[in-house]
Design a protein around this motif. Sequence first.
Motif, PDB file in Angstrom:
ATOM      1  N   LEU A  40       0.832  -1.202   0.000  1.00 22.49           N
ATOM      2  CA  LEU A  40       0.000   0.000   0.000  1.00 22.49           C
ATOM      3  C   LEU A  40       0.868   1.255   0.000  1.00 22.49           C
ATOM      4  O   LEU A  40       0.653   2.172  -0.794  1.00 22.49           O
ATOM      5  CB  LEU A  40      -0.924  -0.003   1.213  1.00 22.49           C
ATOM      6  CG  LEU A  40      -1.814   1.236   1.399  1.00 22.49           C
ATOM      7  CD1 LEU A  40      -2.760   1.401   0.216  1.00 22.49           C
ATOM      8  CD2 LEU A  40      -2.595   1.146   2.712  1.00 22.49           C
ATOM      9  N   TRP A  41       1.845   1.315   0.895  1.00 24.47           N
ATOM     10  CA  TRP A  41       2.736   2.476   0.990  1.00 24.47           C
ATOM     11  C   TRP A  41       3.486   2.700  -0.322  1.00 24.47           C
ATOM     12  O   TRP A  41       3.550   3.818  -0.832  1.00 24.47           O
ATOM     13  CB  TRP A  41       3.720   2.258   2.126  1.00 24.47           C
ATOM     14  CG  TRP A  41       4.652   3.405   2.395  1.00 24.47           C
ATOM     15  CD1 TRP A  41       4.428   4.480   3.200  1.00 24.47           C
ATOM     16  CD2 TRP A  41       5.973   3.581   1.843  1.00 24.47           C
ATOM     17  NE1 TRP A  41       5.526   5.322   3.196  1.00 24.47           N
ATOM     18  CE2 TRP A  41       6.484   4.799   2.371  1.00 24.47           C
ATOM     19  CE3 TRP A  41       6.764   2.831   0.973  1.00 24.47           C
ATOM     20  CZ2 TRP A  41       7.748   5.269   2.038  1.00 24.47           C
ATOM     21  CZ3 TRP A  41       8.029   3.323   0.644  1.00 24.47           C
ATOM     22  CH2 TRP A  41       8.502   4.521   1.170  1.00 24.47           C
ATOM     23  N   LEU A  42       4.020   1.613  -0.881  1.00 26.67           N
ATOM     24  CA  LEU A  42       4.771   1.726  -2.122  1.00 26.67           C
ATOM     25  C   LEU A  42       3.877   2.172  -3.274  1.00 26.67           C
ATOM     26  O   LEU A  42       4.272   3.011  -4.101  1.00 26.67           O
ATOM     27  CB  LEU A  42       5.434   0.385  -2.450  1.00 26.67           C
ATOM     28  CG  LEU A  42       6.264   0.324  -3.731  1.00 26.67           C
ATOM     29  CD1 LEU A  42       7.367   1.382  -3.723  1.00 26.67           C
ATOM     30  CD2 LEU A  42       6.855  -1.073  -3.922  1.00 26.67           C
ATOM     31  N   LEU A  91      -1.557  -1.802  -7.028  1.00 24.08           N
ATOM     32  CA  LEU A  91      -1.533  -2.286  -5.651  1.00 24.08           C
ATOM     33  C   LEU A  91      -1.590  -3.805  -5.579  1.00 24.08           C
ATOM     34  O   LEU A  91      -0.805  -4.432  -4.858  1.00 24.08           O
ATOM     35  CB  LEU A  91      -2.704  -1.671  -4.872  1.00 24.08           C
ATOM     36  CG  LEU A  91      -2.922  -2.200  -3.452  1.00 24.08           C
ATOM     37  CD1 LEU A  91      -1.716  -1.914  -2.567  1.00 24.08           C
ATOM     38  CD2 LEU A  91      -4.192  -1.607  -2.840  1.00 24.08           C
ATOM     39  N   CYS A  92      -2.531  -4.402  -6.302  1.00 23.62           N
ATOM     40  CA  CYS A  92      -2.681  -5.859  -6.232  1.00 23.62           C
ATOM     41  C   CYS A  92      -1.451  -6.582  -6.773  1.00 23.62           C
ATOM     42  O   CYS A  92      -1.064  -7.647  -6.272  1.00 23.62           O
ATOM     43  CB  CYS A  92      -3.942  -6.299  -6.986  1.00 23.62           C
ATOM     44  SG  CYS A  92      -5.464  -5.634  -6.280  1.00 23.62           S
ATOM     45  N   TYR A  93      -0.825  -5.995  -7.780  1.00 25.71           N
ATOM     46  CA  TYR A  93       0.414  -6.589  -8.303  1.00 25.71           C
ATOM     47  C   TYR A  93       1.508  -6.569  -7.245  1.00 25.71           C
ATOM     48  O   TYR A  93       2.192  -7.583  -7.021  1.00 25.71           O
ATOM     49  CB  TYR A  93       0.859  -5.829  -9.549  1.00 25.71           C
ATOM     50  CG  TYR A  93       2.242  -6.213 -10.031  1.00 25.71           C
ATOM     51  CD1 TYR A  93       2.472  -7.456 -10.620  1.00 25.71           C
ATOM     52  CD2 TYR A  93       3.321  -5.345  -9.886  1.00 25.71           C
ATOM     53  CE1 TYR A  93       3.741  -7.823 -11.050  1.00 25.71           C
ATOM     54  CE2 TYR A  93       4.587  -5.698 -10.308  1.00 25.71           C
ATOM     55  CZ  TYR A  93       4.789  -6.935 -10.899  1.00 25.71           C
ATOM     56  OH  TYR A  93       6.050  -7.296 -11.319  1.00 25.71           O
ATOM     57  N   PHE A  94       1.694  -5.439  -6.560  1.00 31.49           N
ATOM     58  CA  PHE A  94       2.713  -5.357  -5.522  1.00 31.49           C
ATOM     59  C   PHE A  94       2.406  -6.284  -4.345  1.00 31.49           C
ATOM     60  O   PHE A  94       3.320  -6.824  -3.714  1.00 31.49           O
ATOM     61  CB  PHE A  94       2.858  -3.918  -5.025  1.00 31.49           C
ATOM     62  CG  PHE A  94       3.704  -3.049  -5.926  1.00 31.49           C
ATOM     63  CD1 PHE A  94       4.734  -3.582  -6.677  1.00 31.49           C
ATOM     64  CD2 PHE A  94       3.465  -1.680  -6.008  1.00 31.49           C
ATOM     65  CE1 PHE A  94       5.509  -2.786  -7.503  1.00 31.49           C
ATOM     66  CE2 PHE A  94       4.242  -0.872  -6.833  1.00 31.49           C
ATOM     67  CZ  PHE A  94       5.268  -1.430  -7.583  1.00 31.49           C
ATOM     68  N   GLU A  95       1.123  -6.478  -4.040  1.00 28.69           N
ATOM     69  CA  GLU A  95       0.759  -7.436  -2.990  1.00 28.69           C
ATOM     70  C   GLU A  95       1.170  -8.850  -3.403  1.00 28.69           C
ATOM     71  O   GLU A  95       1.688  -9.621  -2.585  1.00 28.69           O
ATOM     72  CB  GLU A  95      -0.752  -7.386  -2.730  1.00 28.69           C
ATOM     73  CG  GLU A  95      -1.252  -6.113  -2.068  1.00 28.69           C
ATOM     74  CD  GLU A  95      -0.940  -6.040  -0.578  1.00 28.69           C
ATOM     75  OE1 GLU A  95      -0.190  -6.891  -0.074  1.00 28.69           O
ATOM     76  OE2 GLU A  95      -1.456  -5.113   0.077  1.00 28.69           O
ATOM     77  N   ALA A  96       0.942  -9.198  -4.677  1.00 31.85           N
ATOM     78  CA  ALA A  96       1.342 -10.520  -5.166  1.00 31.85           C
ATOM     79  C   ALA A  96       2.854 -10.685  -5.124  1.00 31.85           C
ATOM     80  O   ALA A  96       3.369 -11.762  -4.789  1.00 31.85           O
ATOM     81  CB  ALA A  96       0.821 -10.735  -6.584  1.00 31.85           C
ATOM     82  N   VAL A  97       3.594  -9.612  -5.445  1.00 35.26           N
ATOM     83  CA  VAL A  97       5.053  -9.651  -5.376  1.00 35.26           C
ATOM     84  C   VAL A  97       5.511  -9.833  -3.929  1.00 35.26           C
ATOM     85  O   VAL A  97       6.410 -10.631  -3.642  1.00 35.26           O
ATOM     86  CB  VAL A  97       5.666  -8.364  -5.962  1.00 35.26           C
ATOM     87  CG1 VAL A  97       7.160  -8.294  -5.675  1.00 35.26           C
ATOM     88  CG2 VAL A  97       5.421  -8.289  -7.462  1.00 35.26           C
ATOM     89  N   LYS A  98       4.891  -9.109  -3.005  1.00 34.59           N
ATOM     90  CA  LYS A  98       5.300  -9.155  -1.599  1.00 34.59           C
ATOM     91  C   LYS A  98       5.083 -10.544  -0.996  1.00 34.59           C
ATOM     92  O   LYS A  98       5.932 -11.067  -0.270  1.00 34.59           O
ATOM     93  CB  LYS A  98       4.536  -8.107  -0.796  1.00 34.59           C
ATOM     94  CG  LYS A  98       4.979  -8.005   0.669  1.00 34.59           C
ATOM     95  CD  LYS A  98       4.273  -6.873   1.378  1.00 34.59           C
ATOM     96  CE  LYS A  98       4.682  -6.794   2.845  1.00 34.59           C
ATOM     97  NZ  LYS A  98       6.114  -6.485   3.019  1.00 34.59           N
ATOM     98  N   TRP A 164      -4.220 -12.098  -5.046  1.00 41.64           N
ATOM     99  CA  TRP A 164      -3.751 -10.780  -5.471  1.00 41.64           C
ATOM    100  C   TRP A 164      -3.335 -10.773  -6.935  1.00 41.64           C
ATOM    101  O   TRP A 164      -3.580  -9.801  -7.659  1.00 41.64           O
ATOM    102  CB  TRP A 164      -2.592 -10.318  -4.590  1.00 41.64           C
ATOM    103  CG  TRP A 164      -2.992  -9.948  -3.199  1.00 41.64           C
ATOM    104  CD1 TRP A 164      -2.621 -10.564  -2.038  1.00 41.64           C
ATOM    105  CD2 TRP A 164      -3.856  -8.878  -2.801  1.00 41.64           C
ATOM    106  NE1 TRP A 164      -3.193  -9.958  -0.953  1.00 41.64           N
ATOM    107  CE2 TRP A 164      -3.954  -8.915  -1.388  1.00 41.64           C
ATOM    108  CE3 TRP A 164      -4.559  -7.889  -3.494  1.00 41.64           C
ATOM    109  CZ2 TRP A 164      -4.710  -8.000  -0.668  1.00 41.64           C
ATOM    110  CZ3 TRP A 164      -5.325  -6.978  -2.781  1.00 41.64           C
ATOM    111  CH2 TRP A 164      -5.399  -7.037  -1.394  1.00 41.64           C
ATOM    112  N   GLY A 165      -2.695 -11.855  -7.381  1.00 38.54           N
ATOM    113  CA  GLY A 165      -2.309 -11.943  -8.790  1.00 38.54           C
ATOM    114  C   GLY A 165      -3.511 -11.963  -9.710  1.00 38.54           C
ATOM    115  O   GLY A 165      -3.509 -11.320 -10.775  1.00 38.54           O
ATOM    116  N   GLY A 166      -4.565 -12.685  -9.294  1.00 38.23           N
ATOM    117  CA  GLY A 166      -5.784 -12.714 -10.097  1.00 38.23           C
ATOM    118  C   GLY A 166      -6.440 -11.348 -10.188  1.00 38.23           C
ATOM    119  O   GLY A 166      -6.909 -10.936 -11.257  1.00 38.23           O
TER     120      GLY A 166
END
Length: 311
Positions: A40-42, A91-98, A164-166
Motif C-alpha cells: 500500500l505504501w509503495l 496495488l494488487c500486483y505489488f501485494e502478489a510480489v510481496k 492478489w495476482g488474479g
Amino acid sequence: MTQQHRLRGIFLASVAAMLWGISGVAASSLFTLNSRVTALWLSEIRMISAGLILLIIARIVGAQPLKIWRQKSTAIRIVSYGLLGMIPVQLCYFEAVKYGNAPIATIIQFLGPFIISLYFLFFKRITPTRPEAVGMIMAFFGTLLIVTHGHLNSLAISPVVLFWGGLSAIGVATNTLIPRPLLPKFGALSVTGWGLLVAGIFLNIFGPFWQVAVHVDGPAIGLLMYIIIFGTVIPFLMFAHALADILPTTASLLDAFEPLAATVFSVTFLNVQLTSYDFFGGALIILAVMALSLNGHKMLHFLRHLGMSEN
C-alpha cells in the motif's frame, strides 16, 4: 512507415516492457530490504509521484490536463479509471510480489488479455476465434502448472498470491477498457497521469503514506526512485512513442519481455528458485498471449467501437 521507424518502435516497446518487469524485481528487493515497506505504501508513493510527473510533462508539451474535469462524464470515467483500473493493476500486483515473487506475480498478471477476451465473450457475445480459443486453453494449462506443479489436489503457491495476482490480471483488463474513450480527446499523458494521481490520493484516505514510519536509506531510496522513474514514467513514455511506429498488436507481443525480464533478474540477482513447472507454465502463458495478440484485429475493432459508442 519506414523500416527504421518500425525498428525504433520495437526497441522502445521491448525496453519499456523490460523496465516494467524489472520494477517488480525492484519492489521485491525493497520489501526484503525494509520490512516496514508495504504494498500500500509503495503504491501510494509510486502513483502520486509518477502521476504528478506525467501531468507536468503533459502540460510542458502543450496538453491541457485540467480539461478532463470540465465534463461530468469524463470526470466520472477518469475517477473510475483510477479506482477500478490503476489500483488493482498497481496495488494488487505489488501485494502478489510481496507475498510471492516478481516472476510469478508478473506471469499471473500477464493473463489480463484473456480477462478481456472473456469480457467480450460473456458481455458482448463476441465468440473467440480458433487462435484465441487455443490461446485460452494454453493459458489455462500454463496457470494450472504454476498453481499446482502437476499435483491437482494441492496448491504450489500461496492462495494469497493467487488472489492478489488474479485481481491484478483483472486490473489489466479494466486498465485497458475503462480509459479507452478518453485517450483520443485528452491524450495518454493526461489520462494516465490523472488515473495514477486519483488512485494514489484515494488510497491515502485509508492509509496515509506519511503516517507509516518507514526509514529509507540510500539503497531503499535508489530502489524507490527506480520504481517511480524507470519502472513507471520512462517506460510509459517509451511505450507511448512506440505506438506511433508499430501496431498495437506488435506492441502486445513485445509485452512478453516483461515476465521474461522479471524472471531473469529475479533468478540472477535475488536467487529466486523456480521449478520446471513454473518455467513451462510461464512459457505456455506467454505463447498464449502471443497467439491472442497475433489475432488482435478483432479486439482492436471492438475497442474502437466501444470508444465511439461511449463518446
